[in-house]
Design a protein around this motif. Sequence first.
Motif, short mmCIF file in Angstrom:
data_model
loop_
_atom_site.label_atom_id
_atom_site.label_comp_id
_atom_site.label_asym_id
_atom_site.label_seq_id
_atom_site.Cartn_x
_atom_site.Cartn_y
_atom_site.Cartn_z
N PHE A 15 11.77 -33.39 50.54
CA PHE A 15 10.94 -34.37 49.82
C PHE A 15 11.85 -35.45 49.23
CE2 PHE A 15 12.50 -31.54 46.57
CZ PHE A 15 12.76 -32.38 45.50
N GLY A 16 11.26 -36.58 48.86
CA GLY A 16 12.03 -37.64 48.21
C GLY A 16 11.39 -38.98 48.47
N GLN A 74 6.01 -35.37 55.80
CA GLN A 74 6.29 -36.67 56.40
C GLN A 74 7.75 -36.76 56.84
OE1 GLN A 74 4.94 -39.07 53.02
NE2 GLN A 74 3.43 -40.05 54.35
N ALA A 75 8.65 -36.21 56.03
CA ALA A 75 10.07 -36.26 56.36
C ALA A 75 10.35 -35.52 57.66
CB ALA A 75 10.90 -35.67 55.22
N THR A 76 9.70 -34.39 57.85
CA THR A 76 9.87 -33.63 59.10
C THR A 76 9.36 -34.43 60.29
OG1 THR A 76 9.63 -31.55 57.90
CG2 THR A 76 9.28 -31.48 60.28
N GLY A 105 12.31 -28.40 55.01
CA GLY A 105 12.83 -27.85 53.76
C GLY A 105 11.85 -27.93 52.61
N ALA A 106 12.41 -27.95 51.42
CA ALA A 106 11.64 -27.84 50.19
C ALA A 106 10.69 -29.01 50.01
CB ALA A 106 12.58 -27.75 48.99
N PRO A 121 17.38 -35.49 47.84
CA PRO A 121 17.57 -34.48 46.79
C PRO A 121 18.24 -33.23 47.36
CG PRO A 121 15.38 -35.45 46.63
CD PRO A 121 15.98 -35.97 47.91
N LEU A 122 18.95 -32.51 46.51
CA LEU A 122 19.83 -31.43 46.97
C LEU A 122 19.19 -30.04 46.96
CD1 LEU A 122 23.12 -32.69 45.30
CD2 LEU A 122 22.55 -32.72 47.72
N THR A 123 17.88 -29.98 46.96
CA THR A 123 17.17 -28.71 46.85
C THR A 123 17.50 -27.75 47.99
OG1 THR A 123 15.40 -30.10 45.95
CG2 THR A 123 14.92 -27.75 46.26
#
Length: 309
Positions: free
Chosen positions: A39-40, A46-48, A68-69, A129-131
């Motif tokens: 996310f971000g 959407q990122a995927t 991811g997260a 983000p580093l999640t």
Amino acid sequence: MTSPLKLIIDTDPGIDDAMAIFYAAATPDIELLGLTSIFGNVTATQATRNALRLLEWVGLNDVPVAQGASKPRTLPAFPPSHNVHGDEGFGEMPAETPEGKALDEPAAEFLVRMARQHKGELVLCPIGPLTNIADALDLDPEFASNVARIVLMGGSLEEGGNITPHAEANIYHDPHAAERVFASGANITMVGLDVTHRILCTAEDFDAMEAASPRLGGMINEMSRFYLHFYATVGKHDGCSLHDPAAVIACTHPELFTPRAVPVSVSCEKETSGKTILAQDDRPETDVLMSVDASAVKRQFLHEMSKLA
């Protein structure tokens, strides 16, 4: 001739993420082993989708994507940065459904597996983000030593913030994850606003990119108009910062940057949340990039992008 760098990009595409991924695809210096989404700039879903489409556009259909997260580790979810990157992440360009699908494997598990498989060789480049990185550290106590380097886009030491007066956006969107990463003992390079604010691309640069590479350069040029407009709305009329591409270039061309080795911590307090500060404990030092040969980085970026088909 040296072997290409084995690289995974953790990404929230995003216009400058698209530039970074296209750059990684274009340069012979990099073997792209995968993308992980976060996310971000957009939602994780959407990122995927965007990561899959970017890979398909550059003909890297076999490169895996792991989702991811979808939210920070501790804080409530943040809304995506639609004002900066557009509703779908690529400015005014409409969303497209990719042909391929993400792995069934979550991003953190994929990162752990790939770090074991390529122990001491894998470079991880998080540009969101580093999640996911913090989650991977939690999953495997050896993850920090298995990865060769983590070269992250985020933070600043002296430049201040770009989402609050104190904080850079990627760190701000999950400060608890960032603190986990900086305290992990991994070999970390921080590519923050101290250098990325010095590397600017103008509308003319993006026009030249399209002239050299009409299809993919044209896509980046189309996306860039939305990005440049955002920069103009906040009073920056001399171009857009190459935040995420700078981090990828720092992976293979560290000589273009000057680091300062200091221990880094992250504030999780309300007013200064996301601020990267000097740590007061005995954690290992991070290489914080403090100066850059901006013209050389920009030349490198434009040179490789001109090779896109």
